[in-house]
Design a protein around this motif. Structure first.
Motif, PDB file in Angstrom:
ATOM      1  N   ALA A 158       0.815  -1.217   0.000  1.00 50.30           N
ATOM      2  CA  ALA A 158       0.000   0.000   0.000  1.00 50.30           C
ATOM      3  C   ALA A 158       0.847   1.265   0.000  1.00 50.30           C
ATOM      4  CB  ALA A 158      -0.942  -0.008   1.206  1.00 50.30           C
ATOM      5  N   HIS A 159       1.721   1.449   0.993  1.00 55.11           N
ATOM      6  CA  HIS A 159       2.379   2.763   1.078  1.00 55.11           C
ATOM      7  C   HIS A 159       3.635   2.860   0.228  1.00 55.11           C
ATOM      8  CE1 HIS A 159       5.456   1.523   3.985  1.00 55.11           C
ATOM      9  NE2 HIS A 159       4.559   1.185   4.876  1.00 55.11           N
ATOM     10  N   PHE A 160       4.205   1.728  -0.199  1.00 54.98           N
ATOM     11  CA  PHE A 160       5.274   1.784  -1.200  1.00 54.98           C
ATOM     12  C   PHE A 160       4.737   1.551  -2.603  1.00 54.98           C
ATOM     13  CE2 PHE A 160       8.258   0.818   2.402  1.00 54.98           C
ATOM     14  CZ  PHE A 160       8.966   1.998   2.302  1.00 54.98           C
ATOM     15  N   ASP A 161       3.416   1.388  -2.714  1.00 55.19           N
ATOM     16  CA  ASP A 161       2.786   1.252  -4.025  1.00 55.19           C
ATOM     17  C   ASP A 161       3.526   0.187  -4.850  1.00 55.19           C
ATOM     18  OD1 ASP A 161       0.809   2.180  -5.969  1.00 55.19           O
ATOM     19  OD2 ASP A 161       2.507   3.005  -7.074  1.00 55.19           O
ATOM     20  N   ALA A 162       3.727  -0.986  -4.251  1.00 60.44           N
ATOM     21  CA  ALA A 162       4.581  -2.018  -4.852  1.00 60.44           C
ATOM     22  C   ALA A 162       4.066  -2.450  -6.218  1.00 60.44           C
ATOM     23  CB  ALA A 162       4.653  -3.227  -3.914  1.00 60.44           C
ATOM     24  N   ARG A 163       4.980  -2.456  -7.196  1.00 59.40           N
ATOM     25  CA  ARG A 163       4.641  -2.803  -8.569  1.00 59.40           C
ATOM     26  C   ARG A 163       5.577  -3.900  -9.073  1.00 59.40           C
ATOM     27  NH1 ARG A 163       3.826   3.298 -11.180  1.00 59.40           N
ATOM     28  NH2 ARG A 163       2.407   4.069  -9.555  1.00 59.40           N
ATOM     29  N   GLU A 164       5.135  -4.582 -10.105  1.00 58.56           N
ATOM     30  CA  GLU A 164       5.868  -5.713 -10.661  1.00 58.56           C
ATOM     31  C   GLU A 164       7.285  -5.336 -11.071  1.00 58.56           C
ATOM     32  OE1 GLU A 164       6.666  -9.554 -11.991  1.00 58.56           O
ATOM     33  OE2 GLU A 164       4.932  -8.854 -10.849  1.00 58.56           O
ATOM     34  N   ASP A 165       7.478  -4.124 -11.601  1.00 56.25           N
ATOM     35  CA  ASP A 165       8.794  -3.739 -12.115  1.00 56.25           C
ATOM     36  C   ASP A 165       9.615  -2.920 -11.120  1.00 56.25           C
ATOM     37  OD1 ASP A 165       7.205  -1.504 -12.187  1.00 56.25           O
ATOM     38  OD2 ASP A 165       7.739  -0.897 -14.226  1.00 56.25           O
ATOM     39  N   ASP A 166       9.202  -2.861  -9.863  1.00 56.20           N
ATOM     40  CA  ASP A 166       9.938  -2.080  -8.875  1.00 56.20           C
ATOM     41  C   ASP A 166      11.294  -2.707  -8.550  1.00 56.20           C
ATOM     42  OD1 ASP A 166       8.574   0.247  -8.240  1.00 56.20           O
ATOM     43  OD2 ASP A 166       7.275  -0.720  -6.773  1.00 56.20           O
ATOM     44  N   VAL A 167      12.253  -1.822  -8.249  1.00 53.05           N
ATOM     45  CA  VAL A 167      13.519  -2.222  -7.635  1.00 53.05           C
ATOM     46  C   VAL A 167      13.589  -1.443  -6.326  1.00 53.05           C
ATOM     47  CG1 VAL A 167      16.024  -2.312  -7.834  1.00 53.05           C
ATOM     48  CG2 VAL A 167      14.597  -2.627  -9.868  1.00 53.05           C
ATOM     49  N   PRO A 216       8.802  -6.917   0.977  1.00 54.72           N
ATOM     50  CA  PRO A 216       9.099  -6.942  -0.460  1.00 54.72           C
ATOM     51  C   PRO A 216       9.072  -8.350  -1.063  1.00 54.72           C
ATOM     52  CG  PRO A 216      10.622  -5.497   0.688  1.00 54.72           C
ATOM     53  CD  PRO A 216       9.850  -6.226   1.745  1.00 54.72           C
ATOM     54  N   LEU A 217       9.659  -9.339  -0.366  1.00 62.21           N
ATOM     55  CA  LEU A 217       9.692 -10.685  -0.938  1.00 62.21           C
ATOM     56  C   LEU A 217       8.303 -11.308  -0.988  1.00 62.21           C
ATOM     57  CD1 LEU A 217      13.000 -12.111   0.611  1.00 62.21           C
ATOM     58  CD2 LEU A 217      12.615 -11.273  -1.721  1.00 62.21           C
ATOM     59  N   SER A 218       7.464 -11.021  -0.005  1.00 65.63           N
ATOM     60  CA  SER A 218       6.099 -11.554  -0.065  1.00 65.63           C
ATOM     61  C   SER A 218       5.330 -10.978  -1.245  1.00 65.63           C
ATOM     62  CB  SER A 218       5.352 -11.272   1.245  1.00 65.63           C
ATOM     63  OG  SER A 218       5.098  -9.887   1.403  1.00 65.63           O
ATOM     64  N   ASN A 219       5.713  -9.779  -1.668  1.00 60.87           N
ATOM     65  CA  ASN A 219       5.068  -9.148  -2.826  1.00 60.87           C
ATOM     66  C   ASN A 219       5.808  -9.418  -4.135  1.00 60.87           C
ATOM     67  OD1 ASN A 219       2.756  -7.888  -1.638  1.00 60.87           O
ATOM     68  ND2 ASN A 219       4.125  -6.441  -0.627  1.00 60.87           N
ATOM     69  N   GLY A 220       6.869 -10.213  -4.073  1.00 62.14           N
ATOM     70  CA  GLY A 220       7.521 -10.699  -5.282  1.00 62.14           C
ATOM     71  C   GLY A 220       8.276  -9.662  -6.079  1.00 62.14           C
ATOM     72  N   ILE A 221       8.854  -8.668  -5.418  1.00 65.79           N
ATOM     73  CA  ILE A 221       9.563  -7.631  -6.178  1.00 65.79           C
ATOM     74  C   ILE A 221      11.068  -7.827  -6.068  1.00 65.79           C
ATOM     75  CG2 ILE A 221       7.674  -6.013  -5.794  1.00 65.79           C
ATOM     76  CD1 ILE A 221       9.625  -4.431  -4.031  1.00 65.79           C
ATOM     77  N   THR A 222      11.801  -7.064  -6.849  1.00 66.14           N
ATOM     78  CA  THR A 222      13.263  -7.073  -6.847  1.00 66.14           C
ATOM     79  C   THR A 222      13.755  -6.038  -5.846  1.00 66.14           C
ATOM     80  OG1 THR A 222      13.350  -7.706  -9.177  1.00 66.14           O
ATOM     81  CG2 THR A 222      15.317  -6.660  -8.263  1.00 66.14           C
ATOM     82  N   GLN A 223      14.802  -6.388  -5.109  1.00 61.14           N
ATOM     83  CA  GLN A 223      15.354  -5.395  -4.203  1.00 61.14           C
ATOM     84  C   GLN A 223      16.868  -5.457  -4.156  1.00 61.14           C
ATOM     85  OE1 GLN A 223      14.288  -5.804  -0.050  1.00 61.14           O
ATOM     86  NE2 GLN A 223      13.833  -7.964  -0.324  1.00 61.14           N
ATOM     87  N   VAL A 224      17.432  -4.367  -3.619  1.00 62.18           N
ATOM     88  CA  VAL A 224      18.870  -4.199  -3.490  1.00 62.18           C
ATOM     89  C   VAL A 224      19.247  -4.310  -2.021  1.00 62.18           C
ATOM     90  CG1 VAL A 224      20.772  -2.530  -3.712  1.00 62.18           C
ATOM     91  CG2 VAL A 224      19.057  -2.726  -5.532  1.00 62.18           C
ATOM     92  N   ILE A 225      20.367  -4.991  -1.737  1.00 62.15           N
ATOM     93  CA  ILE A 225      20.957  -4.937  -0.395  1.00 62.15           C
ATOM     94  C   ILE A 225      22.423  -4.554  -0.550  1.00 62.15           C
ATOM     95  CG2 ILE A 225      19.332  -6.553   0.658  1.00 62.15           C
ATOM     96  CD1 ILE A 225      21.463  -8.743   0.444  1.00 62.15           C
ATOM     97  N   TYR A 226      22.905  -3.718   0.372  1.00 61.51           N
ATOM     98  CA  TYR A 226      24.267  -3.191   0.300  1.00 61.51           C
ATOM     99  C   TYR A 226      24.965  -3.413   1.629  1.00 61.51           C
ATOM    100  CZ  TYR A 226      28.019   0.316   0.327  1.00 61.51           C
ATOM    101  OH  TYR A 226      29.229   0.957   0.453  1.00 61.51           O
ATOM    102  N   GLU A 227      26.169  -3.951   1.575  1.00 59.65           N
ATOM    103  CA  GLU A 227      26.891  -4.342   2.778  1.00 59.65           C
ATOM    104  C   GLU A 227      27.452  -3.171   3.563  1.00 59.65           C
ATOM    105  OE1 GLU A 227      30.654  -7.298   3.785  1.00 59.65           O
ATOM    106  OE2 GLU A 227      30.645  -6.166   1.902  1.00 59.65           O
ATOM    107  N   GLY A 228      27.885  -2.113   2.891  1.00 60.30           N
ATOM    108  CA  GLY A 228      28.790  -1.163   3.518  1.00 60.30           C
ATOM    109  C   GLY A 228      28.191   0.149   3.961  1.00 60.30           C
ATOM    110  N   THR A 229      29.091   1.102   4.170  1.00 55.95           N
ATOM    111  CA  THR A 229      28.720   2.429   4.646  1.00 55.95           C
ATOM    112  C   THR A 229      28.505   3.379   3.464  1.00 55.95           C
ATOM    113  OG1 THR A 229      31.081   2.873   4.901  1.00 55.95           O
ATOM    114  CG2 THR A 229      29.878   2.211   6.864  1.00 55.95           C
ATOM    115  N   PRO A 230      27.683   4.401   3.647  1.00 59.73           N
ATOM    116  CA  PRO A 230      27.345   5.296   2.532  1.00 59.73           C
ATOM    117  C   PRO A 230      28.518   6.098   1.997  1.00 59.73           C
ATOM    118  CG  PRO A 230      25.775   5.528   4.341  1.00 59.73           C
ATOM    119  CD  PRO A 230      26.908   4.715   4.859  1.00 59.73           C
ATOM    120  N   SER A 231      29.574   6.237   2.785  1.00 61.35           N
ATOM    121  CA  SER A 231      30.691   7.097   2.369  1.00 61.35           C
ATOM    122  C   SER A 231      31.883   6.317   1.828  1.00 61.35           C
ATOM    123  CB  SER A 231      31.157   7.947   3.551  1.00 61.35           C
ATOM    124  OG  SER A 231      31.524   7.114   4.645  1.00 61.35           O
TER     125      SER A 231
END
Length: 689
Positions: free
Chosen positions: A315-324, A344-359
């Motif tokens: 609902a609030h992320f408006d999850a769509r089939e082509d979302d990343v 996200p996984l229950s809604n079957g979308i693609t996502q990114v995970i990042y190990e490190g720090t933003p800088s």
């Protein structure tokens, strides 16, 4: 425009700041929840909130339907001892059976979406891996089989002490798949903090790594894991992911107890028959930070939690089939559980995970990642946004293409209006709505947030409770505070993702959340809030952080927002300090928008405070009122923040008073305390005759 309003002294928290900027939803477009849907959903939920959540639950795959949608036994005087309150008990979808991992992985493969990418992983050193849903299914099955071979069964507890890696997601889903209970711990926590969680849960297995990449270097972690489990007979095995390899070569090893991931998981059978479990089967235990006492192990169960996690993400992320989708939280934080794994996984979308720090290796790493993977929804903490503002005081350079972003989100603390506008304009290109979410480890999923196709956005306001959720702002006696006045935020009816108890301590669950307003049946969130004249909600921060100046209970969030609205300020943390005249006075710790020229010299920070202090004090007085003018303005290079992005204001007060700092294991960077302490010492030396 920011201005001031008079506030009745009868309110629980004085509220003095307003912001009149509004951002109506864009005309046209198709949204999961449009204007007509919004009115209907609220009406249905207000008429019967249990039936509303039943319809949300039907989005999931159930092996057996529930026979009882919801039962609730509130905290009331105990008939056998009226001086005591009973422990509240909630159940959702009792009798229904499902498998959480099947809902997040297998059902998408069965539906023909196995070739869709589920996870893009980016390591801090630059290594990358991607997993389709079919590949994720095989990896989770291997891990589930390996767990079974290691003797882990339904109801056993497994503590996961890993950084943000695909293996962290895989083992978490595998634990859920076999009906065991996971408890994720931030990979940067001390051995002492890990030990408490392993011991408190009685964990049978600890999952860790040889090391992790953090701020550009490889750091060994296995020795801390060994220290955490030393002498704990209930720990049968330590499962070790080889992450840093030759960069951390001397891995301590206990034969018979320690096993390598690549030897027991990667070699396991990649098919696993999952069984269904009752909806009230515990799914995970998540510990509060422990910054104000012994950490609380909140227990979340399967059916109700997944129902609300999945529906709110849709609902609030408006999850769509082509979302990343990219949620930047560490996987051990509840935000990552709900909006980086299960939602996200229950809604079957693609996502990114990042190990490190933003800088690492440069301040634009996040924007580089957004461009590389075509991220469409980006969910992060206000503290990082304010940090970006200090890194890019002249605005983001046109180095990376952020045009794929269609939706932004914030979580962790209230976002200051100026930071909201910067995020909207600089990262969202002035077009991407911002979903400012309020929720907690205790609530399990979002409670208050705008819906992007419907809600008129207000910088700094989380706007309205979502359909199916009801909240109030009350005074100390439980009476509703009039619109415009500040008070205590409470939830006045149950919800599916609510924590069911505190592990091994149900009485503490009652006392911490339900006893204060037991007569009214309210859940007390611990946050202050106010409704504005339109009925939108503005969070005022933790009630423990309220500063009492001459009888006025002032919100730290409002004062910080006023400071951040000045172009000289990048971030601000405000705390109360003792004052013989007013009871408490305000001390403002400010990270400047531009660091002093000689930033490695502590005297430069003290000198900078002399230059801008009076300007900022006068600015707060104009923006809010003279009562909120800081007595002290301290310019510092950093603020103490938890991994979830919350400023630990208690530590600022303790530093000023030179008190023992207590438990600081939840800090993102403990060295920030040393830098602040050095500035305070230099100030003291300068003012001492």
């Amino acid at each position: 425009m920011v201005g001031t309003t008079a506030t009745p002294r009868s309110t629980a928290i004085s509220t003095l700041q307003t912001d009149d900027r509004v951002f109506p939803p864009a005309a046209g477009g198709t949204w999961n929840v449009g204007p007509a849907d919004h009115a209907r959903l609220h009406a249905e939920a207000d008429a019967d909130h249990v039936a509303f959540w039943e319809r949300a639950a039907e989005r999931l795959e159930w092996a057996e339907p529930w026979h009882t949608a919801h039962t609730w036994s509130p905290s009331v005087p105990d008939p056998e001892d009226p001086e005591r309150l009973t422990v509240p008990v909630a159940q959702w979808f009792a009798g229904g059976r499902l498998n959480v991992a099947v809902n997040c992985v297998d059902r998408h493969v069965t539906a023909g979406r196995g070739d869709k990418v589920a996870l893009h992983f980016e390591g801090e050193p630059g290594d990358r891996r991607s997993y389709t849903y079919a590949e994720l299914q095989r990896e989770v099955s291997r891990a589930a089989n390996a767990l079974t071979d290691l003797g882990v069964e339904k109801g056993d507890r497994v503590v996961v002490y890993l950084p943000v890696l695909p293996e962290t997601v895989i083992i978490t889903l595998a634990i859920a798949r076999i009906g065991a209970i996971h408890s994720l711990v931030f990979g940067g926590f001390s051995a002492e903090a890990v030990r408490f969680r392993v011991q408190d849960t009685g964990a049978k297995l600890l999952v860790t790594s040889d090391g992790q990449h953090r701020r550009g270097r490889a750091v060994a972690t296995k020795d801390a894991a060994d220290e955490a489990v030393a002498g704990l007979d209930h720990v049968e095995h330590v499962l070790v992911v080889r992450r840093t390899g030759e960069a951390t070569p001397d891995v301590p090893w206990t034969p018979g107890r320690d096993v390598w991931w690549h030897e027991v998981v990667d070699t396991a059978e990649d098919h696993h028959e999952a069984q269904a479990f009752d909806a009230e089967t515990p799914l995970f235990i998540i510990y509060t930070s422990g910054t104000t006492g012994k950490p609380k192990g909140l227990v979340h169960t399967s059916g109700g939690y997944l129902t609300q996690a999945s529906w709110t993400h849709w609902a609030h992320f408006d999850a769509r089939e082509d979302d990343v989708h990219w949620c930047t939280a560490d996987l051990a934080w509840v935000t990552a559980h709900t909006y980086e794994i299960y939602g996200p996984l229950s809604n079957g979308i693609t996502q990114v995970i990042y190990e490190g720090t933003p800088s690492t290796p440069h301040p634009g790493r996040h924007f580089e990642i957004i461009e590389r993977y075509g991220v469409t929804t980006y969910y992060t903490a206000p503290t990082l946004i304010r940090t970006f503002m200090t890194w890019f005081p002249d605005g983001l350079p046109a180095t990376h293409d952020l045009s794929t972003l269609r939706l932004l989100g914030t979580v962790g603390e209230s976002i200051n209006p100026e930071a909201w506008v910067w995020f909207h304009e600089q990262v969202g290109g002035g077009r991407a709505p911002i979903v400012d979410t309020w929720w907690q480890s205790e609530t399990g999923a979002t409670m208050i947030a705008p819906l992007p196709g419907v809600t008129t956005l207000k910088p700094g306001s989380a706007t309205r409770a979502l359909p199916g959720i009801s909240v109030k702002v009350v005074d100390e006696a439980g009476g509703q505070v009039p619109f415009g006045g500040g008070g205590f935020l409470v939830v006045d009816r149950t919800w599916p993702a609510m924590a069911r108890t505190i592990w091994n301590d149900p009485e503490r669950y009652r006392d911490a959340y339900w006893s204060r307003y037991a007569e009214q049946g309210y859940f007390f969130a611990g946050d202050g809030a106010r409704f504005d004249v339109d009925g939108d909600i503005w969070l005022l921060g933790r009630v423990d952080d309220v500063i009492n100046v001459s009888g006025h209970r002032l919100s730290t969030i409002e004062i910080e927002s006023a400071l951040v609205s000045h172009p000289l300020v990048g971030e601000a943390g405000v705390t109360g300090i003792d004052d013989p005249t007013t009871g408490q006075a305000i001390a403002a710790f400010v990270i400047p928008a531009r660091a002093p020229e000689h930033a490695d010299d502590v005297e430069a920070w003290v000198a900078h405070a002399r230059e801008i202090g009076e300007t900022l004090r006068a600015h707060v007085a104009r923006e809010i009122g003279p009562i909120a003018k800081p007595r002290e303005v301290v310019v510092v290079p950093d603020l103490p923040k938890t991994r979830s992005g919350k400023i630990m204001r208690r530590l600022l007060a303790d530093l000023v008073a030179e008190r023992d700092l207590g438990d600081v294991t939840s800090l993102q960077d403990v060295t920030a305390l040393h830098r602040i302490k050095a500035v305070l010492a230099a100030r003291q030396k300068e003012t001492t005759p």
